[in-house]
Design a protein around this motif. Structure first.
Motif, PDB file in Angstrom:
ATOM      1  N   ASP A  57       0.949  -1.284   0.243  1.00  0.00           N
ATOM      2  CA  ASP A  57      -0.099   0.044  -0.013  1.00  0.00           C
ATOM      3  C   ASP A  57       0.764   1.190   0.198  1.00  0.00           C
ATOM      4  O   ASP A  57       0.450   2.234  -0.593  1.00  0.00           O
ATOM      5  N   ILE A  58       1.762   1.317   0.778  1.00  0.00           N
ATOM      6  CA  ILE A  58       2.494   2.462   0.989  1.00  0.00           C
ATOM      7  C   ILE A  58       3.642   2.560  -0.261  1.00  0.00           C
ATOM      8  O   ILE A  58       3.719   3.869  -0.911  1.00  0.00           O
ATOM      9  N   ALA A  59       3.997   1.849  -0.865  1.00  0.00           N
ATOM     10  CA  ALA A  59       4.623   1.806  -2.079  1.00  0.00           C
ATOM     11  C   ALA A  59       3.768   2.184  -3.119  1.00  0.00           C
ATOM     12  O   ALA A  59       4.066   3.341  -3.833  1.00  0.00           O
ATOM     13  N   ALA A  60       2.510   1.927  -3.228  1.00  0.00           N
ATOM     14  CA  ALA A  60       1.542   2.359  -4.200  1.00  0.00           C
ATOM     15  C   ALA A  60       1.220   3.821  -4.126  1.00  0.00           C
ATOM     16  O   ALA A  60       1.187   4.543  -4.942  1.00  0.00           O
ATOM     17  N   ILE A  61       1.070   4.254  -2.903  1.00  0.00           N
ATOM     18  CA  ILE A  61       0.625   5.605  -2.507  1.00  0.00           C
ATOM     19  C   ILE A  61       1.680   6.379  -2.843  1.00  0.00           C
ATOM     20  O   ILE A  61       1.569   7.533  -3.203  1.00  0.00           O
ATOM     21  N   LEU A 117      -9.987   6.351  -6.049  1.00  0.00           N
ATOM     22  CA  LEU A 117      -8.675   5.320  -5.774  1.00  0.00           C
ATOM     23  C   LEU A 117      -7.699   5.752  -6.467  1.00  0.00           C
ATOM     24  O   LEU A 117      -7.550   6.804  -7.329  1.00  0.00           O
ATOM     25  N   LEU A 118      -6.548   4.950  -6.532  1.00  0.00           N
ATOM     26  CA  LEU A 118      -5.286   5.352  -6.894  1.00  0.00           C
ATOM     27  C   LEU A 118      -5.430   5.294  -8.298  1.00  0.00           C
ATOM     28  O   LEU A 118      -4.436   5.903  -9.022  1.00  0.00           O
ATOM     29  N   ASP A 119      -6.104   4.461  -8.872  1.00  0.00           N
ATOM     30  CA  ASP A 119      -6.300   4.483 -10.450  1.00  0.00           C
ATOM     31  C   ASP A 119      -7.146   6.060 -11.144  1.00  0.00           C
ATOM     32  O   ASP A 119      -7.181   6.023 -12.247  1.00  0.00           O
ATOM     33  N   SER A 134      -7.813  -1.678  -0.981  1.00  0.00           N
ATOM     34  CA  SER A 134      -7.588  -0.361  -1.813  1.00  0.00           C
ATOM     35  C   SER A 134      -7.200   0.677  -0.945  1.00  0.00           C
ATOM     36  O   SER A 134      -7.792   1.039   0.068  1.00  0.00           O
ATOM     37  N   PRO A 135      -5.963   1.084  -1.202  1.00  0.00           N
ATOM     38  CA  PRO A 135      -5.712   2.674  -0.234  1.00  0.00           C
ATOM     39  C   PRO A 135      -6.788   3.542  -1.152  1.00  0.00           C
ATOM     40  O   PRO A 135      -7.388   3.439  -1.992  1.00  0.00           O
ATOM     41  N   LEU A 136      -7.145   4.634   0.095  1.00  0.00           N
ATOM     42  CA  LEU A 136      -8.147   5.448  -0.251  1.00  0.00           C
ATOM     43  C   LEU A 136      -7.741   6.813  -0.437  1.00  0.00           C
ATOM     44  O   LEU A 136      -6.866   7.564   0.357  1.00  0.00           O
ATOM     45  N   VAL A 137      -8.253   7.698  -1.282  1.00  0.00           N
ATOM     46  CA  VAL A 137      -7.794   9.246  -1.539  1.00  0.00           C
ATOM     47  C   VAL A 137      -8.819  10.020  -1.093  1.00  0.00           C
ATOM     48  O   VAL A 137      -9.901   9.906  -1.977  1.00  0.00           O
ATOM     49  N   TYR A 138      -9.004  10.476  -0.125  1.00  0.00           N
ATOM     50  CA  TYR A 138     -10.121  11.335   0.298  1.00  0.00           C
ATOM     51  C   TYR A 138     -10.016  12.795   0.287  1.00  0.00           C
ATOM     52  O   TYR A 138      -9.113  13.298   1.257  1.00  0.00           O
ATOM     53  N   GLY A 139     -10.576  13.627  -0.748  1.00  0.00           N
ATOM     54  CA  GLY A 139     -10.569  14.958  -0.615  1.00  0.00           C
ATOM     55  C   GLY A 139     -11.559  15.462   0.583  1.00  0.00           C
ATOM     56  O   GLY A 139     -12.685  15.005   0.422  1.00  0.00           O
TER      57      GLY A 139
END
Ligand SMILES: [Ca+2]
Ligand SMILES: [Ca+2]
Ligand SMILES: [Ca+2]
Ligand SMILES: [Ca+2]
Length: 335
Positions: free
Chosen positions: A42-46, A142-144, A226-231
């Motif tokens: 996860d942290i590598a992907a983030i 999501l990261l994509d 899934s890592p999550l990207v929250y605005g």
């Protein structure tokens, strides 16, 4: 048999019955991936995402969509999100360590605007603690790059303590209760025609490893792990008093870091009497067998303002004094 015991036995029976059913139907249950195995991925992907994407910010003062962050793939040499790491000015990318599941998570967050004080109708500029309610807007991606949920800047009350009470929605994403206390609320003003304006609210983005998100609990839109990207937008907050002792939970934070259940080297530091129950959940904070609620009232039975609670000698001004509800050798009720 007490009622509680009786219901507990019923509950155990129900759980047993449902697990039997599963066995009977040969439902294959995949055990979750160990947290320590998933987190490095996860942290590598983030971090890869932070280095290969850039952001733009909408400027629309007074409106809820002000400071909306749009994240896009770098295609023409734009400055990456990662290039804002520890920037001396805003926007700034920072990270916070979160100890959970026997590992130390790194929670990256981008502060676009911290949140400022001002105002005529409300003053703002306050940090929520990690168990308060937040009136927030959010956009989940999501990261994509897929956006999977958005509140469209509607202000919704969420309870960072993870339970639904007082009209708030329960927050299940640990990354929220870790991230929101890094932002401050905004303030309201009224235009000459009576239109209410939202000003100065905290705005940014949380980049959450799956272990601080939904982990193996995937949905149609959000795949498991899934890592999550929250605005996020922090418009306002709601204080709670979880143990009902007369002191709001955010003021039961001994470390002053806006996290009321901080553990340092395995020791809970927000716990005056060391009984394992943090002060915000302990109605007798100093363990003297006198409820906090009684120890913070004057002789007329009125509550002292928090910053006026006396020490055992009656002093109300020394900022370093030990307030008497936190002093187990001081028993002074209603005086
Ligand atoms: Ca309390
Ligand atoms: Ca305690
Ligand atoms: Ca308490
Ligand atoms: Ca007490």
């Amino acid at each position: 048999m007490s009622k509680i015991k009786f219901y507990f036995i019923l509950l155990i029976a129900a759980i047993t019955v449902s697990s039997c059913n599963k066995d009977d139907n040969n439902v294959e249950v995949t055990p979750p991936i160990p947290f320590a195995e998933q987190y490095p991925k996860d942290i590598a992907a983030i971090e890869d995402y932070l280095k290969t994407n850039y952001f733009t910010v909408l400027n629309n003062p007074g409106f809820p969509d002000d400071q909306d962050v749009t994240i896009s793939k770098i295609d023409a040499g734009q400055a990456s999100i990662y290039s804002y790491l520890d920037s001396p000015t805003l926007p700034r990318l920072t990270s916070r360590d979160v100890s959970l599941h026997g590992i130390t998570y790194k929670l990256y967050y981008l502060v676009v605007r911290e949140g400022v004080k001002g105002g005529t109708i409300s003053s703002g500029g306050e940090y929520p603690c990690n168990v308060d309610g937040v009136f927030a807007g959010y956009k989940l991606s999501l990261l994509d790059g897929t956006t999977v949920q958005t509140s469209n800047n509607t202000q919704i009350l969420f309870n960072l303590d993870g339970t639904a009470h007082d009209g708030g929605g329960a927050v299940y994403v640990r990354g929220w209760s870790e991230g929101f206390p890094q932002f401050k609320t905004g303030w309201l003003s009224s235009d000459s025609d009576g239109t209410i304006k939202n000003n100065g609210f905290g705005a940014g983005v949380l980049f959450i490893p799956s272990g601080l998100g939904y982990y193996n609990q995937g949905t149609d839109d959000i795949p498991a792990y899934s890592p999550l990207v929250y605005g996020i937008k922090l418009y306002a907050l709601k204080r709670y008093d979880h143990d009902g002792d007369g002191i709001p939970s955010f003021q039961e934070d001994l470390g002053g870091d806006m996290y009321v259940n901080t553990t340092v080297n395995g020791v809970l530091t927000d716990d005056t009497d060391g009984d394992g129950t943090p002060n915000f959940l302990d109605f007798d904070d100093d363990g003297d067998n006198y409820a906090t609620r009684g120890e913070i009232k004057d002789k007329d039975g009125n509550y002292y303002a928090f910053d006026k609670i006396p020490d055992c000698s009656g002093d109300q001004t020394n900022p370093a004094r030990l307030k008497r509800h936190l002093d187990k050798n001081c028993i002074k009720m209603n005086q």
